[in-house]
Design a protein around this motif. Structure first.
Motif, PDB file in Angstrom:
ATOM      1  N   TRP A 279       0.814  -1.197   0.000  1.00 23.18           N
ATOM      2  CA  TRP A 279       0.000   0.000   0.000  1.00 23.18           C
ATOM      3  C   TRP A 279       0.855   1.258   0.000  1.00 23.18           C
ATOM      4  O   TRP A 279       1.730   1.428   0.843  1.00 23.18           O
ATOM      5  CB  TRP A 279      -0.946   0.013   1.199  1.00 23.18           C
ATOM      6  N   GLY A 280       0.565   2.148  -0.946  1.00 22.33           N
ATOM      7  CA  GLY A 280       1.171   3.457  -0.961  1.00 22.33           C
ATOM      8  C   GLY A 280       2.643   3.503  -1.343  1.00 22.33           C
ATOM      9  O   GLY A 280       3.270   4.553  -1.233  1.00 22.33           O
ATOM     10  N   GLN A 281       3.200   2.412  -1.794  1.00 20.28           N
ATOM     11  CA  GLN A 281       4.623   2.381  -2.135  1.00 20.28           C
ATOM     12  C   GLN A 281       4.873   2.896  -3.547  1.00 20.28           C
ATOM     13  O   GLN A 281       5.722   3.746  -3.746  1.00 20.28           O
ATOM     14  CB  GLN A 281       5.162   0.943  -2.013  1.00 20.28           C
ATOM     15  N   THR A 282       4.137   2.353  -4.500  1.00 18.98           N
ATOM     16  CA  THR A 282       4.284   2.698  -5.917  1.00 18.98           C
ATOM     17  C   THR A 282       2.904   2.617  -6.567  1.00 18.98           C
ATOM     18  O   THR A 282       2.007   1.965  -6.034  1.00 18.98           O
ATOM     19  CB  THR A 282       5.245   1.722  -6.630  1.00 18.98           C
ATOM     20  N   PRO A 283       2.741   3.262  -7.711  1.00 19.01           N
ATOM     21  CA  PRO A 283       1.435   3.184  -8.391  1.00 19.01           C
ATOM     22  C   PRO A 283       1.130   1.761  -8.860  1.00 19.01           C
ATOM     23  O   PRO A 283       2.035   0.986  -9.177  1.00 19.01           O
ATOM     24  CB  PRO A 283       1.591   4.107  -9.598  1.00 19.01           C
ATOM     25  N   ALA A 284      -0.152   1.446  -8.886  1.00 19.31           N
ATOM     26  CA  ALA A 284      -0.589   0.145  -9.402  1.00 19.31           C
ATOM     27  C   ALA A 284      -0.200   0.024 -10.871  1.00 19.31           C
ATOM     28  O   ALA A 284      -0.089   1.033 -11.581  1.00 19.31           O
ATOM     29  CB  ALA A 284      -2.102   0.010  -9.248  1.00 19.31           C
ATOM     30  N   GLN A 285      -0.004  -1.209 -11.302  1.00 22.93           N
ATOM     31  CA  GLN A 285       0.221  -1.501 -12.711  1.00 22.93           C
ATOM     32  C   GLN A 285      -0.995  -2.279 -13.199  1.00 22.93           C
ATOM     33  O   GLN A 285      -1.083  -3.488 -12.978  1.00 22.93           O
ATOM     34  CB  GLN A 285       1.507  -2.298 -12.897  1.00 22.93           C
ATOM     35  N   PRO A 286      -1.937  -1.587 -13.819  1.00 23.54           N
ATOM     36  CA  PRO A 286      -3.190  -2.246 -14.207  1.00 23.54           C
ATOM     37  C   PRO A 286      -2.968  -3.422 -15.151  1.00 23.54           C
ATOM     38  O   PRO A 286      -2.031  -3.434 -15.955  1.00 23.54           O
ATOM     39  CB  PRO A 286      -3.969  -1.130 -14.907  1.00 23.54           C
ATOM     40  N   TYR A 287      -3.861  -4.393 -15.032  1.00 25.30           N
ATOM     41  CA  TYR A 287      -3.882  -5.501 -15.964  1.00 25.30           C
ATOM     42  C   TYR A 287      -4.266  -4.993 -17.349  1.00 25.30           C
ATOM     43  O   TYR A 287      -5.039  -4.029 -17.464  1.00 25.30           O
ATOM     44  CB  TYR A 287      -4.975  -6.511 -15.569  1.00 25.30           C
ATOM     45  N   THR A 288      -3.790  -5.660 -18.392  1.00 26.76           N
ATOM     46  CA  THR A 288      -4.407  -5.473 -19.696  1.00 26.76           C
ATOM     47  C   THR A 288      -5.742  -6.193 -19.632  1.00 26.76           C
ATOM     48  O   THR A 288      -5.972  -7.029 -18.733  1.00 26.76           O
ATOM     49  CB  THR A 288      -3.556  -6.082 -20.828  1.00 26.76           C
ATOM     50  N   GLU A 289      -6.633  -5.923 -20.546  1.00 24.63           N
ATOM     51  CA  GLU A 289      -7.936  -6.591 -20.548  1.00 24.63           C
ATOM     52  C   GLU A 289      -7.768  -8.111 -20.632  1.00 24.63           C
ATOM     53  O   GLU A 289      -8.430  -8.860 -19.915  1.00 24.63           O
ATOM     54  CB  GLU A 289      -8.800  -6.084 -21.706  1.00 24.63           C
ATOM     55  N   VAL A 290      -6.867  -8.558 -21.480  1.00 23.27           N
ATOM     56  CA  VAL A 290      -6.634 -10.001 -21.649  1.00 23.27           C
ATOM     57  C   VAL A 290      -6.094 -10.604 -20.352  1.00 23.27           C
ATOM     58  O   VAL A 290      -6.551 -11.671 -19.918  1.00 23.27           O
ATOM     59  CB  VAL A 290      -5.674 -10.265 -22.835  1.00 23.27           C
ATOM     60  N   GLU A 291      -5.145  -9.932 -19.709  1.00 23.84           N
ATOM     61  CA  GLU A 291      -4.584 -10.426 -18.442  1.00 23.84           C
ATOM     62  C   GLU A 291      -5.653 -10.479 -17.349  1.00 23.84           C
ATOM     63  O   GLU A 291      -5.714 -11.445 -16.579  1.00 23.84           O
ATOM     64  CB  GLU A 291      -3.448  -9.522 -17.962  1.00 23.84           C
ATOM     65  N   TYR A 292      -6.479  -9.433 -17.277  1.00 21.95           N
ATOM     66  CA  TYR A 292      -7.521  -9.358 -16.243  1.00 21.95           C
ATOM     67  C   TYR A 292      -8.501 -10.512 -16.417  1.00 21.95           C
ATOM     68  O   TYR A 292      -8.823 -11.221 -15.466  1.00 21.95           O
ATOM     69  CB  TYR A 292      -8.243  -8.016 -16.340  1.00 21.95           C
ATOM     70  N   GLU A 293      -8.973 -10.711 -17.634  1.00 21.71           N
ATOM     71  CA  GLU A 293      -9.922 -11.795 -17.897  1.00 21.71           C
ATOM     72  C   GLU A 293      -9.303 -13.155 -17.606  1.00 21.71           C
ATOM     73  O   GLU A 293      -9.966 -14.042 -17.052  1.00 21.71           O
ATOM     74  CB  GLU A 293     -10.444 -11.717 -19.333  1.00 21.71           C
ATOM     75  N   ALA A 294      -8.033 -13.339 -17.945  1.00 21.12           N
ATOM     76  CA  ALA A 294      -7.359 -14.619 -17.690  1.00 21.12           C
ATOM     77  C   ALA A 294      -7.218 -14.875 -16.190  1.00 21.12           C
ATOM     78  O   ALA A 294      -7.455 -15.991 -15.713  1.00 21.12           O
ATOM     79  CB  ALA A 294      -5.991 -14.640 -18.369  1.00 21.12           C
ATOM     80  N   ARG A 295      -6.845 -13.846 -15.431  1.00 27.59           N
ATOM     81  CA  ARG A 295      -6.688 -14.011 -13.985  1.00 27.59           C
ATOM     82  C   ARG A 295      -8.031 -14.296 -13.332  1.00 27.59           C
ATOM     83  O   ARG A 295      -8.145 -15.150 -12.454  1.00 27.59           O
ATOM     84  CB  ARG A 295      -6.031 -12.768 -13.389  1.00 27.59           C
ATOM     85  N   LEU A 296      -9.075 -13.586 -13.761  1.00 28.28           N
ATOM     86  CA  LEU A 296     -10.423 -13.844 -13.236  1.00 28.28           C
ATOM     87  C   LEU A 296     -10.852 -15.277 -13.533  1.00 28.28           C
ATOM     88  O   LEU A 296     -11.371 -15.966 -12.655  1.00 28.28           O
ATOM     89  CB  LEU A 296     -11.429 -12.850 -13.824  1.00 28.28           C
ATOM     90  N   ALA A 297     -10.623 -15.742 -14.755  1.00 26.96           N
ATOM     91  CA  ALA A 297     -11.019 -17.110 -15.138  1.00 26.96           C
ATOM     92  C   ALA A 297     -10.253 -18.141 -14.306  1.00 26.96           C
ATOM     93  O   ALA A 297     -10.849 -19.112 -13.827  1.00 26.96           O
ATOM     94  CB  ALA A 297     -10.775 -17.327 -16.631  1.00 26.96           C
ATOM     95  N   LEU A 298      -8.961 -17.925 -14.149  1.00 29.38           N
ATOM     96  CA  LEU A 298      -8.147 -18.866 -13.354  1.00 29.38           C
ATOM     97  C   LEU A 298      -8.668 -18.943 -11.922  1.00 29.38           C
ATOM     98  O   LEU A 298      -8.836 -20.031 -11.365  1.00 29.38           O
ATOM     99  CB  LEU A 298      -6.683 -18.420 -13.373  1.00 29.38           C
ATOM    100  N   LEU A 299      -8.944 -17.796 -11.333  1.00 38.72           N
ATOM    101  CA  LEU A 299      -9.430 -17.773  -9.955  1.00 38.72           C
ATOM    102  C   LEU A 299     -10.845 -18.342  -9.837  1.00 38.72           C
ATOM    103  O   LEU A 299     -11.132 -19.108  -8.919  1.00 38.72           O
ATOM    104  CB  LEU A 299      -9.373 -16.349  -9.394  1.00 38.72           C
ATOM    105  N   ARG A 300     -11.731 -17.972 -10.755  1.00 37.67           N
ATOM    106  CA  ARG A 300     -13.111 -18.471 -10.688  1.00 37.67           C
ATOM    107  C   ARG A 300     -13.163 -19.983 -10.778  1.00 37.67           C
ATOM    108  O   ARG A 300     -14.047 -20.610 -10.180  1.00 37.67           O
ATOM    109  CB  ARG A 300     -13.960 -17.835 -11.790  1.00 37.67           C
ATOM    110  N   ALA A 301     -12.240 -20.573 -11.483  1.00 38.77           N
ATOM    111  CA  ALA A 301     -12.188 -22.034 -11.609  1.00 38.77           C
ATOM    112  C   ALA A 301     -11.887 -22.717 -10.269  1.00 38.77           C
ATOM    113  O   ALA A 301     -12.146 -23.918 -10.110  1.00 38.77           O
ATOM    114  CB  ALA A 301     -11.151 -22.441 -12.647  1.00 38.77           C
ATOM    115  N   GLN A 302     -11.387 -21.961  -9.304  1.00 35.87           N
ATOM    116  CA  GLN A 302     -11.052 -22.514  -7.981  1.00 35.87           C
ATOM    117  C   GLN A 302     -12.257 -22.591  -7.052  1.00 35.87           C
ATOM    118  O   GLN A 302     -12.175 -23.200  -5.987  1.00 35.87           O
ATOM    119  CB  GLN A 302      -9.940 -21.677  -7.321  1.00 35.87           C
ATOM    120  N   PHE A 303     -13.359 -21.943  -7.418  1.00 40.99           N
ATOM    121  CA  PHE A 303     -14.519 -21.868  -6.512  1.00 40.99           C
ATOM    122  C   PHE A 303     -15.581 -22.871  -6.865  1.00 40.99           C
ATOM    123  O   PHE A 303     -15.783 -23.385  -7.819  1.00 40.99           O
ATOM    124  CB  PHE A 303     -15.106 -20.454  -6.515  1.00 40.99           C
TER     125      PHE A 303
END
Length: 137
Positions: A113-137
């Motif tokens: 927190w508060g150390q450096t600015p966030a590095q946003p996901y690209t749309e493809v990266e965001y969707e891939a990370r969401l899919a990977l995580l959702r598969a765990q539930f």
């Protein structure tokens, strides 16, 4: 668990994340910082700022959900550490951060927190990370 009819997600949390999954008491958000596997647990209780503000039964369910998600994160990512914290200095709505940390991440061992600015996901990266995580539930 009964839904809080007046619960709404704080606009800053909504702007900084995407919904991963809704569990019994909480919405789970994937924060938009590609450097970290960073989830925010948001109990659906209007007006709560701290865990102690929740009714005891809801507080227990929130903690059970947190334990479940920590176990999922350990299995999926094998982090060196998982930081779990409620801070609320910027957004007072109760939310609990769950961050996988690795000894080779850019900010180890400092807090993220508060150390450096966030590095946003690209749309493809965001969707891939969401899919990977959702598969765990």
């Amino acid at each position: 668990m009964m839904q809080d009819p007046i619960f709404s997600l704080h606009p800053q949390l909504a702007a900084d994340s995407r919904l991963l999954v809704s569990l019994g008491t909480s919405d789970w958000l994937l924060m938009n910082d590609a450097r970290f596997v960073w989830l925010a647990q948001v109990p659906r209780s209007s007006g709560a700022k701290l865990l102690v503000d929740l009714a005891p039964d809801m507080r227990a369910e929130v903690r059970q959900e947190s334990d479940r998600v920590v176990t999922i994160l350990q299995g999926a990512f094998s982090p060196d550490q998982i930081n779990v914290a409620q801070i609320g200095n910027v957004v007072s709505q109760l939310h609990i951060h769950h961050v996988c940390r690795f000894a080779d991440d850019a900010l180890w061992p400092k807090p993220i927190w508060g150390q450096t600015p966030a590095q946003p996901y690209t749309e493809v990266e965001y969707e891939a990370r969401l899919a990977l995580l959702r598969a765990q539930f």
